[in-house]
Design a protein around this motif. Structure first.
Motif, PDB file in Angstrom:
ATOM      1  N   GLN A 466     -12.478 -35.460 -36.533  1.00 60.42           N
ATOM      2  CA  GLN A 466     -13.874 -34.504 -36.167  1.00 60.42           C
ATOM      3  C   GLN A 466     -13.395 -33.638 -34.939  1.00 60.42           C
ATOM      4  O   GLN A 466     -13.931 -32.520 -34.837  1.00 60.42           O
ATOM      5  CB  GLN A 466     -14.870 -35.612 -35.582  1.00 60.42           C
ATOM      6  CG  GLN A 466     -15.477 -36.266 -36.926  1.00 60.42           C
ATOM      7  CD  GLN A 466     -16.766 -37.108 -36.317  1.00 60.42           C
ATOM      8  OE1 GLN A 466     -16.670 -38.483 -36.298  1.00 60.42           O
ATOM      9  NE2 GLN A 466     -17.732 -36.438 -36.125  1.00 60.42           N
ATOM     10  N   TYR A 467     -12.495 -34.255 -34.099  1.00 56.95           N
ATOM     11  CA  TYR A 467     -12.190 -33.431 -32.864  1.00 56.95           C
ATOM     12  C   TYR A 467     -11.461 -32.098 -33.214  1.00 56.95           C
ATOM     13  O   TYR A 467     -11.604 -31.056 -32.829  1.00 56.95           O
ATOM     14  CB  TYR A 467     -11.226 -34.137 -31.918  1.00 56.95           C
ATOM     15  CG  TYR A 467     -10.820 -33.534 -30.776  1.00 56.95           C
ATOM     16  CD1 TYR A 467     -11.903 -33.544 -29.568  1.00 56.95           C
ATOM     17  CD2 TYR A 467      -9.859 -32.664 -30.453  1.00 56.95           C
ATOM     18  CE1 TYR A 467     -11.345 -32.604 -28.431  1.00 56.95           C
ATOM     19  CE2 TYR A 467      -9.595 -31.926 -29.479  1.00 56.95           C
ATOM     20  CZ  TYR A 467     -10.272 -31.863 -28.483  1.00 56.95           C
ATOM     21  OH  TYR A 467      -9.872 -31.307 -27.377  1.00 56.95           O
ATOM     22  N   LEU A 468     -10.491 -32.352 -34.339  1.00 55.68           N
ATOM     23  CA  LEU A 468      -9.844 -31.189 -34.683  1.00 55.68           C
ATOM     24  C   LEU A 468     -10.582 -30.155 -35.643  1.00 55.68           C
ATOM     25  O   LEU A 468     -10.601 -29.074 -35.364  1.00 55.68           O
ATOM     26  CB  LEU A 468      -8.658 -31.904 -35.807  1.00 55.68           C
ATOM     27  CG  LEU A 468      -7.779 -30.668 -36.596  1.00 55.68           C
ATOM     28  CD1 LEU A 468      -6.663 -30.223 -35.532  1.00 55.68           C
ATOM     29  CD2 LEU A 468      -7.227 -31.222 -38.040  1.00 55.68           C
ATOM     30  N   ASP A 469     -11.576 -30.782 -36.229  1.00 58.24           N
ATOM     31  CA  ASP A 469     -12.537 -29.706 -37.033  1.00 58.24           C
ATOM     32  C   ASP A 469     -13.566 -28.850 -36.070  1.00 58.24           C
ATOM     33  O   ASP A 469     -13.940 -27.889 -36.396  1.00 58.24           O
ATOM     34  CB  ASP A 469     -13.197 -30.557 -38.042  1.00 58.24           C
ATOM     35  CG  ASP A 469     -12.524 -30.875 -39.107  1.00 58.24           C
ATOM     36  OD1 ASP A 469     -11.441 -30.379 -39.501  1.00 58.24           O
ATOM     37  OD2 ASP A 469     -13.013 -31.577 -40.098  1.00 58.24           O
ATOM     38  N   MET A 470     -13.963 -29.528 -35.043  1.00 54.87           N
ATOM     39  CA  MET A 470     -14.735 -29.035 -34.146  1.00 54.87           C
ATOM     40  C   MET A 470     -14.074 -27.831 -33.433  1.00 54.87           C
ATOM     41  O   MET A 470     -14.651 -26.811 -33.056  1.00 54.87           O
ATOM     42  CB  MET A 470     -14.799 -30.265 -32.995  1.00 54.87           C
ATOM     43  CG  MET A 470     -16.173 -31.139 -33.507  1.00 54.87           C
ATOM     44  SD  MET A 470     -17.815 -30.614 -33.403  1.00 54.87           S
ATOM     45  CE  MET A 470     -17.939 -29.843 -31.394  1.00 54.87           C
TER      46      MET A 470
END
Length: 622
Positions: A466-470
């Protein structure tokens, strides 16, 4: 929502240059324009009037003493609370626009202003007292911000790169390092854009530019924090989610113009529409066999008692729009959903000025299929301890590929080894086969992702994804197309899920409440079910299905692509024989290469528009 341009290093031609730059982005703000040229700084603004439609809300806007001047694109949703606080501190307000809150807020709090804002924004403030510029971009990257430092040290900045084309100090050239990661990720992932020397100000970053030394200092002022809070039950999270989303929709509906809603029929846009209850929802599909899902949107609208307006897109319309889409996008972007979004915005803009949409829910609440384990993975994880799985995952990295290699890699719960986001078009080894050496120089997708994984070493696998996609997929793909496709038609898009208060809630939902054996995005789905029927709350995510793989097997569209793939200038970037093999194999049914074909095609369309057609137009004008 509007657009701004600006530069430092003014001269006797500055007004003409600024006007030309403003005209280039008039689609962002057709209602009115304004200029500020003072002390070696030029600011230009195009306005799409949303709040306080009078001249009093015009920009550039200055403080009472004229020493602080701002250009601002976006909306501040807590401007009324901030205004009350500033009025209590003695500031007088002359209009009802949120822009004035930024002016006085900067006077009162300085650069700490950004930590108080709830909204979508990009802005630049000219502070004559300190002889500097201060600017910022919102925490998600909803609003764009680009900048370029010329060889003489002067700074160009604005909402769209294309405005720089009209500045005499802008040197247009392709960034050789941008193409390699793009072919894997389908969006412009590098901080330096496809235009050499033009950079994106990253989301949640602000900057100061010293007008004396021509130096720029950039810093991050916010970061998401996916830390589990296990103090609440699942039902308590669902209750709070429903309250938070309803409150955000209420904040995002504030406008002095008509507001509508995009509606696909999936849970995200359906939840927003049901909370908003607008007069009209807007939906698009494709005039091809089973690629029309607007019936879901029409059915929900009927249940809610809302008018639904729909459009069916033909193959000719799809391909005809591509040059205009890539022009408005500023950089190559090959998400197929950009085309239906372009037509959706065009249709909605005929009736409303503002629309709400469901972007961001998948990133905040973990809604992507890649976040889930397959049944086989879940079974394997239950039977094999994590330490053993980690050891196996490490071992296979040193072995030749075999059946089960990817399975063991994924079950090790080390996404750094394989997860590069929501799109993987060309494998890095395939990129090397099609790119010419001069453009096969940038980082590959995994190397770019590694920079973000390093920032969250102690997070669980889901939170890392999720952090990467954010930080990559959301601003680089989802929000880029959302802003550019809507602004192409002078339409303001608002995204209630991408709200500071919603984020503060969502980032602490425990991972096992976000995704488990029951599915993904569970808290949001259960919250939506309080407002939506079961069929909409539980519907599997499908996105915008586009029948391009079938169209590329029709002679007409094969020929369309072939013209680009065999153009003399295409050989500057690609092995055109390799491109034609991709196209021929797909056309003749030997392979499914539609994503590779389309991603390459969009780059070539972008290049032709900005480096061939644009130059021809300049020659004719001269």
């Amino acid at each position: 929502m509007c657009g701004f341009v600006g530069f430092t290093g003014t001269d006797e031609q500055s007004e003409l240059v600024l006007t030309a730059m403003m005209n280039r982005i008039i689609h962002r703000g057709p209602d009115m324009g304004g200029q500020h040229i003072v002390d070696n700084v030029a600011l230009g603004f195009r306005r799409l009037s949303i709040l306080d439609l009078s001249e009093a809300g015009a920009q550039p806007m200055s403080s009472d003493d004229g020493k602080v001047t701002i250009v601002f694109n976006g909306e501040i949703y807590n401007f009324q609370e901030l205004r009350a606080e500033l009025e209590a501190a003695g500031y007088a307000f002359h209009c009802n626009a949120d822009t004035e809150v930024l002016v006085h807020g900067y006077e009162e709090w300085g650069e700490d202003l950004v930590n108080r804002l709830r909204g979508m924004y990009a802005f630049v403030i000219h502070d004559q007292n300190k002889n500097k510029l201060f600017g910022a971009r919102d925490i998600f990257g909803i609003k764009p911000f680009y900048y370029y430092q010329a060889s003489d040290g002067s700074l160009l900045f604005g909402s769209e790169i294309k405005s720089f084309l009209d500045h005499p100090k802008f040197e247009k050239a392709v960034n050789h390092d941008a193409l390699r990661p793009y072919l894997t990720l389908q969006f412009p992932a590098t901080e330096e854009t496809f235009f050499r020397g033009v950079f994106k100000l990253a989301p949640a970053h602000c900057f100061t530019y010293d007008l004396t030394t021509n130096t720029m200092d950039i810093k991050r002022y916010w970061s998401c924090d996916f830390t589990d809070d296990n103090s609440k039950t699942f039902e308590e999270y669902v209750d709070e989610c429903d309250k938070v989303v309803h409150e955000s929709v209420a904040a995002h509906r504030i406008a002095d113009v008509k507001v509508g809603s995009f509606l696909s029929g999936g849970v995200d846009s359906s939840y927003i529409a049901a909370c908003l209850m607008p007069d009209t929802t807007y939906s698009v599909g494709f005039d091809y066999k089973n690629f029309n899902e607007t019936n879901y949107a029409a059915e929900l609208s009927d249940k809610l008692g809302i008018k639904n307006v729909r459009k069916m897109i033909t193959a000719d319309e799809f391909f005809d729009a591509l040059p205009d889409i890539q022009y408005h996008m500023d950089e190559p972007q090959s998400n197929l959903s950009s085309v239906p979004l372009y037509y959706l915005a065009q249709m909605a803009s005929e009736e409303v000025t503002v629309v709400l949409s469901g972007e961001g829910a998948d990133e905040l609440f973990a809604g992507y299929e890649w976040y889930e384990d397959t049944p086989e993975m879940r079974s394997f994880k239950k039977r094999v301890p994590l330490g053993v799985r980690r050891a196996l995952g490490s071992l296979v990295q040193h072995l030749p590929y075999f059946k089960g290699h990817n399975f063991l890699t994924k079950c090790a719960e080390v996404p750094e080894r394989w997860y590069v986001g929501q799109a993987k078009v060309f494998d890095p080894s395939e990129v090397d086969e099609v790119l010419k050496p001069a453009y096969d120089t940038g980082k590959n997708a995994a190397e770019m992702c590694a920079e973000y994984y390093k920032q969250v070493p102690n997070c669980c696998e889901l939170s890392k994804k999720q952090y990467l996609d954010m930080n990559m997929w959301l601003p680089g793909d989802i929000l880029l197309k959302a802003d550019k496709m809507c602004m192409a038609h002078s339409l303001e898009l608002r995204v209630p899920f991408l709200d500071k208060k919603v984020m503060e809630f969502a980032e602490h939902i425990p991972a096992n409440y976000r995704v488990n054996e029951e599915g993904c995005k569970l808290v949001l789905r259960h919250a939506a079910n309080r407002t939506l029927p079961d069929e909409w709350a539980t519907r599997k995510k499908v996105g915008f299905p586009v029948p391009v793989k079938f169209w590329l097997r029709e002679q007409k569209y094969y020929d369309y692509v072939k013209e680009y793939f065999t153009a003399p200038w295409a050989a500057d970037f690609f092995d055109t024989d390799a491109l034609m093999k991709l196209l021929d194999d797909h056309f003749e049914g030997r392979a499914l290469n539609q994503r590779k074909i389309y991603t390459t095609l969009t780059f070539l369309i972008w290049y032709k528009r900005f480096f061939i057609d644009e130059d021809k137009g300049a020659e004719v004008a001269a």
